[in-house]
Design an enzyme around this catalytic site. Structure first.
Site, PDB file in Angstrom:
ATOM      1  N   SER A 290       0.898  -1.218  -0.191  1.00 26.27           N
ATOM      2  CA  SER A 290      -0.116   0.208  -0.061  1.00 26.27           C
ATOM      3  C   SER A 290       0.820   1.079  -0.116  1.00 26.27           C
ATOM      4  CB  SER A 290      -0.830  -0.075   1.034  1.00 26.27           C
ATOM      5  OG  SER A 290      -1.806   1.129   1.013  1.00 26.27           O
ATOM      6  N   MET A 291       0.674   2.316   0.988  1.00 28.66           N
ATOM      7  CA  MET A 291       1.385   3.465   1.209  1.00 28.66           C
ATOM      8  C   MET A 291       2.961   2.969   1.105  1.00 28.66           C
ATOM      9  SD  MET A 291       0.996   6.229   4.106  1.00 28.66           S
ATOM     10  CE  MET A 291       2.406   7.404   4.348  1.00 28.66           C
ATOM     11  N   ASP A 539      -9.560  -3.120  -5.304  1.00 31.33           N
ATOM     12  CA  ASP A 539      -9.322  -4.166  -4.272  1.00 31.33           C
ATOM     13  C   ASP A 539     -10.115  -3.701  -2.885  1.00 31.33           C
ATOM     14  OD1 ASP A 539      -8.001  -1.973  -2.950  1.00 31.33           O
ATOM     15  OD2 ASP A 539      -5.953  -2.908  -3.013  1.00 31.33           O
ATOM     16  N   HIS A 590      -7.577  -5.336   0.070  1.00 25.24           N
ATOM     17  CA  HIS A 590      -6.555  -4.215   0.249  1.00 25.24           C
ATOM     18  C   HIS A 590      -5.593  -4.994   1.362  1.00 25.24           C
ATOM     19  CE1 HIS A 590      -4.013  -1.184  -0.548  1.00 25.24           C
ATOM     20  NE2 HIS A 590      -4.089  -0.728   0.701  1.00 25.24           N
TER      21      HIS A 590
END
Length: 634
Positions: A290-291, A539, A590
């Site tokens: 992710s980030m 997602d 996610h």
């Protein structure tokens, strides 16, 4: 095999949802599944395009900033003796049973089923099965591995000795029971700790929150709600331990440049990688989620630059074997716009009245927006690259045939509202970004403009010039991959879970005491609009365009990948088990994807030096969408 699994409290963060999705399905022939490709089995895979119905989800619950749901869910998950030794007498009186008495019976039953099922899964021995299977096939630890977690999944603990902070010394004010207690018993003190200084973007006076370190920082969010734990279990089964694996946790609230200014984060990451290569005589595998993928992309520029780590343009080539990019929000996420604008997102818009009341009592929309803005790291995920990627008012690359409303019209306003606080036209992503920066306080605008850039570099010369501008290091369409021809990039991400793509907004209710100029129009449910939210592909958290554009097209362009690093893409269809609270071995949510079986297999194969056995697999229409994006070769 007997196992002991550590437990913490159940929770959710901004990246994750508990939702019961209903969908209509259309099937299209596709290639063999990645699992069967790996095993040499030929089969026919059918991709499922899901469109949510307009009815409310059966159970909508959110763990946003430690709201009421977190307290209730924690009670469900805890053993009876977990609640006995709470240090605050006020919370001893706050029994879970007393909360149950005021909750709807159906809600209580559903939450019991959810948490009991989650506990059973955590305590099962199946947790290590993927690693055991890989070891039986002859795989073993090869490359040192470094893991960079995503937003909000790292716990934050207090190190201040000021009078305000002393009760919380070395206790987590994010990701623990302490967070719950502080939020319930002393919300203003909690907010003062969790929000950064609005002028400097660093610690407020007298406050010192730091990211927890080690594997404990990211294995569970709070007890029972795993994040990286399943990956750690399987890596251990292959022979990994603290001598050849490392979690590079960071304070996700900070703007990326300030990660180095305050915490020397990138210097410490560089040092660990160099040490691992020196000790093991092997280049490292970097795994980000992710980030964390944005943070790592920034690091690639920082480590080579004379303005950063001064490692030289060949540093990545000398030290990094592979980058495993899991669910990377490389072009941002649409839901970040509404979080910053009004403290809302799909999760809050679709809650029932009881849940809305509880959340608003703990943290109002205005408070949530203020908190998000006072965390400049959150704003790193605002959508990048403008209308070229996200579309115009009447067109978007991911629009569907016959779709009545274009995704490119991001923020929409019903005609005839006649309210001065709402615009008289709809907004594209560029309009929305301009509106946010025009209507928020100067300190927020200065933080965003001073930290990030959201444009598109159209020539190789422009890309190379941007290597000298740290604001652009986060944006993969303004900068390039490292000059590392042997670097292997693996893009693993989920598809097939409805993800918010556009919204309808309105003025706040008359008589409401708020400084917000607008709020999601939760009264609007018709056609493809559900409580003011329009869903697209992704997602469940990050949009497909952000997950897939760079991997399938952007990094195939010479100016964005001049060294020709190999890119492998595996899309993972969302096929959750109906009664599994986290979706089971084939989820593509996610966050829950971190426990997905074949994702864990692929991570172990790359770490074991067998990444070349992984083949591309596309399950969505991303190849069609990326060709419609208005970014082209020189």
């Amino acid at each position: 095999m007997a196992t002991t699994v550590r437990r913490r409290l159940v929770g959710k963060d901004i990246e994750c949802e508990i939702a019961s999705e209903t969908a209509s399905e259309t099937a299209t022939s596709r290639e063999p599944s990645p699992d069967n490709q790996q095993r040499g089995v030929t089969s026919t895979f059918k991709v499922i395009h899901k469109r949510p119905k307009t009815r409310k989800r059966k159970t909508t619950a959110i763990f946003l900033l430690g709201s009421l749901f977190g307290i209730i869910a924690a009670g469900f998950f805890a053993k009876s003796n977990d609640l006995i030794d709470l240090p605050l007498p006020e919370l001893k009186e706050l029994s879970v049973d007393s909360l149950f008495e005021v909750l709807p019976a159906g809600f209580v039953k559903e939450m019991r089923d959810l948490m009991n099922g989650e506990r059973d899964l955590i305590e099962s021995d199946d947790a290590f099965s993927v690693g055991m299977k890989m070891r039986a096939e002859g795989l073993s630890a090869d490359h040192p591995i470094v893991m960079i977690p995503g937003v909000i999944s790292t716990g934050l603990e207090s190190w201040s000795t000021s009078e305000l902070s002393l009760p919380y010394f070395r206790k987590r004010l994010w990701g623990s029971w302490t967070m719950m207690r502080a939020l319930v018993m002393d919300k203003e003190a909690w907010k003062r700790h969790i929000m950064l200084d609005k002028t400097t973007g660093l610690d407020p006076p007298g406050i010192k929150l730091r990211a927890a370190q080690g594997f404990d920082a990211t294995d569970f969010f709070i007890t029972g709600y795993w994040i990286w734990n399943k990956i750690l279990e399987n890596l251990a089964s292959l022979g990994y331990d603290p001598t050849n694996s490392y979690t590079a946790a960071y304070d996700w609230r900070l703007a990326y440049a300030n990660l180095e200014v305050r915490d020397h984060y990138f210097s410490r990451l560089k040092s660990y990688i160099e040490q691992a290569v020196f000790i093991h005589k092997k280049k490292v595998v970097l795994t980000s989620h992710s980030m964390g993928s944005q943070v790592l992309f920034y690091f690639f520029h920082w480590v080579a630059s004379e303005k950063g780590g001064q490692g030289g343009q060949d540093w990545v080539e000398r030290h990094v074997d592979s980058w495993i990019n899991i669910s990377g929000c490389m072009l941002g996420a649409v839901k970040d716009v509404t979080a910053i604008l009004s403290g809302e997102m799909r999760d809050t818009a679709q809650m029932n009245a009881f849940a809305v009341y509880g959340l608003e009592k703990f943290l109002s929309k205005e408070e949530r927006a203020e908190i998000f803005r006072a965390m400049p790291g959150i704003s790193s995920m605002l959508p990048m690259d403008g209308n070229a990627v996200w579309g115009e008012l009447d067109w978007a690359p991911d629009d569907q045939p016959g779709q009545g409303h274009s995704y490119g019209s991001l923020l929409n306003f019903r005609a005839g509202q006649n309210v001065s606080t709402t615009p008289d036209r709809n907004f594209t992503i560029e309009d929305a970004m301009d509106y946010i920066l025009d209507t928020t306080d100067d300190w927020y605008r200065d933080q965003v403009k001073g930290s990030y850039s959201h444009g598109v570099a159209k020539t190789r010369a422009e890309v190379e010039a941007n290597e000298n501008d740290p604001r652009k290091w986060i944006n993969p369409l303004e900068t390039r991959l490292p000059l590392a021809p042997s670097l292997k990039v693996y893009c693993f991400y989920g598809v097939g879970k409805p993800t918010e793509r556009a919204y309808f907004y309105r003025a706040p209710d008359p008589g409401t005491t708020t400084h917000l100029k607008m709020t999601i129009d939760t009264t609007l449910t018709q056609g493809h609009i559900d409580h003011g939210v329009i869903l697209g592909e992704g997602d469940g958290t990050v949009n497909l365009m952000s997950l897939g554009y760079m991997c399938n097209k952007g990094w195939k362009m010479k100016r964005y990948n001049p060294a020709g690093s190999k890119i492998t893409v595996v899309e993972m269809p969302h096929e959750p088990e109906r009664f599994n609270p986290r979706g089971g071995p084939n989820t593509a949510d996610h966050v829950d994807i971190l426990g997905r079986q074949n994702l864990n297999e692929y991570i172990l194969r790359v770490a074991a030096g067998q990444g070349d056995t992984i083949e591309d697999y596309i399950a969505s229409n991303i190849l069609e969408y990326v060709e419609k994006v208005k970014i082209h070769e020189e």
